[in-house]
Structure formats: C-alpha cells, structure tokens
Design a protein around this motif. Structure first.
Motif, mmCIF file in Angstrom:
data_model
loop_
_atom_site.group_PDB
_atom_site.id
_atom_site.type_symbol
_atom_site.label_atom_id
_atom_site.label_comp_id
_atom_site.label_asym_id
_atom_site.label_seq_id
_atom_site.Cartn_x
_atom_site.Cartn_y
_atom_site.Cartn_z
ATOM 1 N N GLY A 153 2.796 28.093 11.846
ATOM 2 C CA GLY A 153 1.425 28.560 12.021
ATOM 3 C C GLY A 153 0.958 29.554 10.985
ATOM 4 O O GLY A 153 -0.252 29.760 10.831
ATOM 5 N N SER A 154 1.867 30.202 10.254
ATOM 6 C CA SER A 154 1.447 31.194 9.269
ATOM 7 C C SER A 154 0.759 30.546 8.063
ATOM 8 O O SER A 154 -0.022 31.198 7.376
ATOM 9 N N PHE A 155 1.033 29.284 7.819
ATOM 10 C CA PHE A 155 0.419 28.576 6.692
ATOM 11 C C PHE A 155 0.243 27.109 7.111
ATOM 12 O O PHE A 155 1.154 26.303 6.957
ATOM 13 N N PRO A 156 -0.896 26.761 7.688
ATOM 14 C CA PRO A 156 -1.050 25.455 8.355
ATOM 15 C C PRO A 156 -1.263 24.288 7.397
ATOM 16 O O PRO A 156 -2.273 23.576 7.462
ATOM 17 N N ILE A 157 -0.316 24.070 6.493
ATOM 18 C CA ILE A 157 -0.412 22.938 5.584
ATOM 19 C C ILE A 157 0.323 21.752 6.178
ATOM 20 O O ILE A 157 1.261 21.901 6.969
ATOM 21 N N SER A 158 -0.116 20.555 5.818
ATOM 22 C CA SER A 158 0.470 19.340 6.363
ATOM 23 C C SER A 158 0.554 18.288 5.264
ATOM 24 O O SER A 158 -0.241 18.306 4.312
ATOM 25 N N GLY A 159 1.499 17.366 5.398
ATOM 26 C CA GLY A 159 1.656 16.320 4.398
ATOM 27 C C GLY A 159 2.135 15.020 5.013
ATOM 28 O O GLY A 159 2.635 14.980 6.139
ATOM 29 N N SER A 160 1.964 13.928 4.254
ATOM 30 C CA SER A 160 2.404 12.614 4.717
ATOM 31 C C SER A 160 2.679 11.733 3.513
ATOM 32 O O SER A 160 2.181 11.975 2.406
ATOM 33 N N ALA A 161 3.461 10.679 3.720
ATOM 34 C CA ALA A 161 3.732 9.670 2.702
ATOM 35 C C ALA A 161 3.987 8.353 3.414
ATOM 36 O O ALA A 161 4.656 8.320 4.459
ATOM 37 N N ASN A 162 3.460 7.260 2.852
ATOM 38 C CA ASN A 162 3.574 5.967 3.510
ATOM 39 C C ASN A 162 3.776 4.853 2.483
ATOM 40 O O ASN A 162 3.191 4.890 1.394
ATOM 41 N N LEU A 163 4.579 3.882 2.881
ATOM 42 C CA LEU A 163 4.731 2.650 2.120
ATOM 43 C C LEU A 163 4.535 1.500 3.099
ATOM 44 O O LEU A 163 5.386 1.246 3.951
ATOM 45 N N LYS A 164 3.407 0.814 2.969
ATOM 46 C CA LYS A 164 3.055 -0.243 3.914
ATOM 47 C C LYS A 164 3.057 -1.602 3.223
ATOM 48 O O LYS A 164 2.716 -1.723 2.048
ATOM 49 N N VAL A 165 3.436 -2.590 3.998
ATOM 50 C CA VAL A 165 3.295 -3.977 3.574
ATOM 51 C C VAL A 165 2.389 -4.663 4.599
ATOM 52 O O VAL A 165 2.382 -4.269 5.775
ATOM 53 N N GLY A 166 1.642 -5.682 4.156
ATOM 54 C CA GLY A 166 0.692 -6.257 5.079
ATOM 55 C C GLY A 166 0.343 -7.703 4.802
ATOM 56 O O GLY A 166 0.677 -8.263 3.735
ATOM 57 N N TYR A 167 -0.339 -8.294 5.763
ATOM 58 C CA TYR A 167 -0.801 -9.681 5.706
ATOM 59 C C TYR A 167 -2.317 -9.692 5.822
ATOM 60 O O TYR A 167 -2.893 -9.027 6.682
ATOM 61 N N LEU A 168 -2.968 -10.425 4.935
ATOM 62 C CA LEU A 168 -4.427 -10.514 4.926
ATOM 63 C C LEU A 168 -4.909 -11.740 5.687
ATOM 64 O O LEU A 168 -4.264 -12.805 5.648
ATOM 65 N N ASP A 224 0.854 -1.188 0.000
ATOM 66 C CA ASP A 224 0.000 0.000 0.000
ATOM 67 C C ASP A 224 0.891 1.240 0.000
ATOM 68 O O ASP A 224 1.655 1.472 0.936
ATOM 69 N N PHE A 225 0.778 2.037 -1.068
ATOM 70 C CA PHE A 225 1.539 3.282 -1.154
ATOM 71 C C PHE A 225 0.559 4.449 -1.215
ATOM 72 O O PHE A 225 -0.430 4.405 -1.956
ATOM 73 N N SER A 226 0.858 5.505 -0.454
ATOM 74 C CA SER A 226 -0.058 6.646 -0.417
ATOM 75 C C SER A 226 0.686 7.924 -0.076
ATOM 76 O O SER A 226 1.746 7.902 0.545
ATOM 77 N N VAL A 227 0.095 9.040 -0.482
ATOM 78 C CA VAL A 227 0.545 10.377 -0.089
ATOM 79 C C VAL A 227 -0.686 11.162 0.332
ATOM 80 O O VAL A 227 -1.782 10.967 -0.204
#
Length: 301
Positions: A285-300, A260-263
């Motif tokens: 605080g002058s520009f409250p933008i936020s970001g994230s990125a993830n690379l997950k591996v998993g078991y079903l 699972d890859f996401s931004v």
C-alpha cells in the motif's frame, strides 16, 4: 433659340390648339417608355438571376482542413477527384486525392462522403473480426485465462478477459479458488505516414495501446498464519483490482490464428498488502503500482 421648320411649327400649333390630342399623344409616349423600362428591368432581373444560379448551382469539395472548393465535378475516381473551376477554360481540369476530401456536396444538394482507405470498413469485409484467446502461460501460474476480442471499426477493438483461479498448476499448494476479469479497449497504431490505398494488413493486427481495468476475488490457504496459529484449515479472502495502460503487439496468420504479447503497468490495490493475483501483481500500500504480462494465442472467427 432654335427655330423649327414650318411643318414643325404647324404641328406644334396643331397640338397646342387641340389639347385632347396633345394629352393622348403624351400618354401614349409615357406608356411606351414605361413598357420599355419594364422590359429592361425584367431582362436585367433574368440575367442577374441566371448569373446567381450559375454561381450558386455548383458543386463543393469540402477538404479535411475545412477548405471549400467551389467547382464542377468532372470525375469521381478510386484515388482522386477531377473537377473544373469557373475561372479556367473547360479543357483545364484539376484533381485532388480522395484522402484529402471529407465530402462533396453536389449542386442538387446530395452529399458524398469519403473515408481514408485505412479506415474504410469496405476494405476489411474478408477479415474475421472476432477472436477467442487463451493465455498460453496462465496454467503454469495457477489459473486459466480466456479472452474475447471484437473489432469495433478499423483501428479499434474491445477485449474482455476471464481468469479462472485454481484451474492450473499449484506449485505453492495454496489451493486458491476464485476468478478475475478484465475490460480493455484497444487503439491499434497507425503508420507515421500514409500512401495512397494504404490499409491495415488485418483489422486485428498491429501494435496497440490498451487502457484496461481489472477486478479479482479469490481465497487461498494462508500458510504463514496457519503455522503461527497451528491451524491448517483457515482460508484468507483476497480482493484486488488494477488500472493498467497496456502496450502490446498482435500478429495474425492466414486470417485464422493469432499471437498477442503485451505488458501493462499502472495502479493496483488489494487487501493483503501486495502480491501476485494471477492476472496481475500489486505492490504494498505504500506505493500502489501494479504490473502484468501476457502471451495469448487465439482463433479468429
């Protein structure tokens, strides 16, 4: 003036001179007429009732565009429904794709509902609907992040994330300790057009959009403050949060393993005027933008 025969005149004279007989004859004739009228009305009523029952007692196909087809169902197939229309001969049948039908109401009142094949849960009974994930990169950034995802229905699932801050490499020697959590709801993309019997390759597979909310708390050593005040033991508490719109794609392999890859991007806040908070980053605080990125591996499972 019409002159009757002698027999007719004698009958008329006989009835005229015998009023009782005349009265009885009239009554008898009226009764016959009334009986005939009653039978005529009853017969007409029966015919009208039969016709009305023929019109009312029929099946109805309710289409997804709110159109209703009054008909007689002939066959329920795996891909289409065949039916007869009252204005056409019985040997002329029509058909309609199941994906266009919302439900069928039979003449006895019973209802049969239809689902598009893509969203029919029966098509995914063999798909594993739960997954445990690990953010593969997170230990390199000073935390270890786990996630749990569960399918709610075809095309939708929810995901809960827990990040343990301090369980990982600490290249800046901040000695951070704390945790963050995320809650998201996935909407898996549907195709731009449909074919008959089309469905998801796996109930958890595909591109998605996910609204996600995050909260975190941790403390770490503030070296800038320590060097200015000459102290090495003072720790700074950090509170942060974010609201992201996450875009991603998830691949499922053999109904066992996933990637699972996401931004994500959105709004964020904290009490230290911006920074990296292990699960996401915020600006000042002058520009409250936020970001994230993830690379997950998993078991079903």
């Amino acid at each position: 003036m019409v002159v009757g025969t002698g027999r007719d005149l004698s009958l008329q004279q006989h009835l005229w001179h015998n009023p009782c007989l005349y009265s009885g004859t009239t009554t008898f004739v009226n009764q016959i007429l009334k009986a005939m009228n009653s039978k005529t009305f009853i017969l007409a009523g029966v015919l009208l009732l039969a016709m009305s029952q023929f019109v009312i007692a029929q099946d109805q196909i309710h289409k997804r565009n709110n159109e209703i087809i009054n008909c007689k169902i002939k066959e329920l197939g795996s891909e289409s429904v065949k039916y007869l229309l009252p204005d056409y001969p019985d040997d002329v049948s029509f058909s309609i794709d199941n994906d266009k039908i919302l439900k069928i109401v039979f003449e006895n009142g019973k209802e049969h509902f239809f689902q598009k094949e893509m969203f029919n849960p029966e098509n995914y009974v063999d798909d594993r609907k739960n997954a445990i994930k690990l953010d593969f990169i997170s230990p390199l950034t000073g935390n270890t992040t786990f996630a749990y995802e569960r399918s709610i229905k075809p095309g939708q699932s929810f995901e809960v994330t827990l990040g343990i801050i301090g369980m990982g490499f600490d290249p800046n020697d901040e000695n951070a300790r704390g945790a963050f959590t995320k809650f998201g709801y996935k909407f898996i993309k549907t195709p731009d057009f449909y074919f008959n019997k089309m469905r998801y390759a796996h109930i958890l597979k595909g591109s998605y959009i996910k609204p996600e909310i995050s909260f975190g708390y941790y403390s770490h050593t503030d070296y800038y403050k320590d060097s200015w005040e000459g102290s090495n033991n003072e720790r700074e508490p950090v509170v942060s949060g974010s609201l992201h719109l996450v875009l991603g794609k998830q691949w499922v392999y053999s109904n066992v393993f996933l990637v699972d890859f996401s931004v994500g991007v959105g709004y964020g806040f904290d009490n230290i005027d911006g920074g990296y908070h292990y699960g996401y980053a915020t600006s000042d605080g002058s520009f409250p933008i936020s970001g994230s990125a993830n690379l997950k591996v998993g078991y079903l499972f």
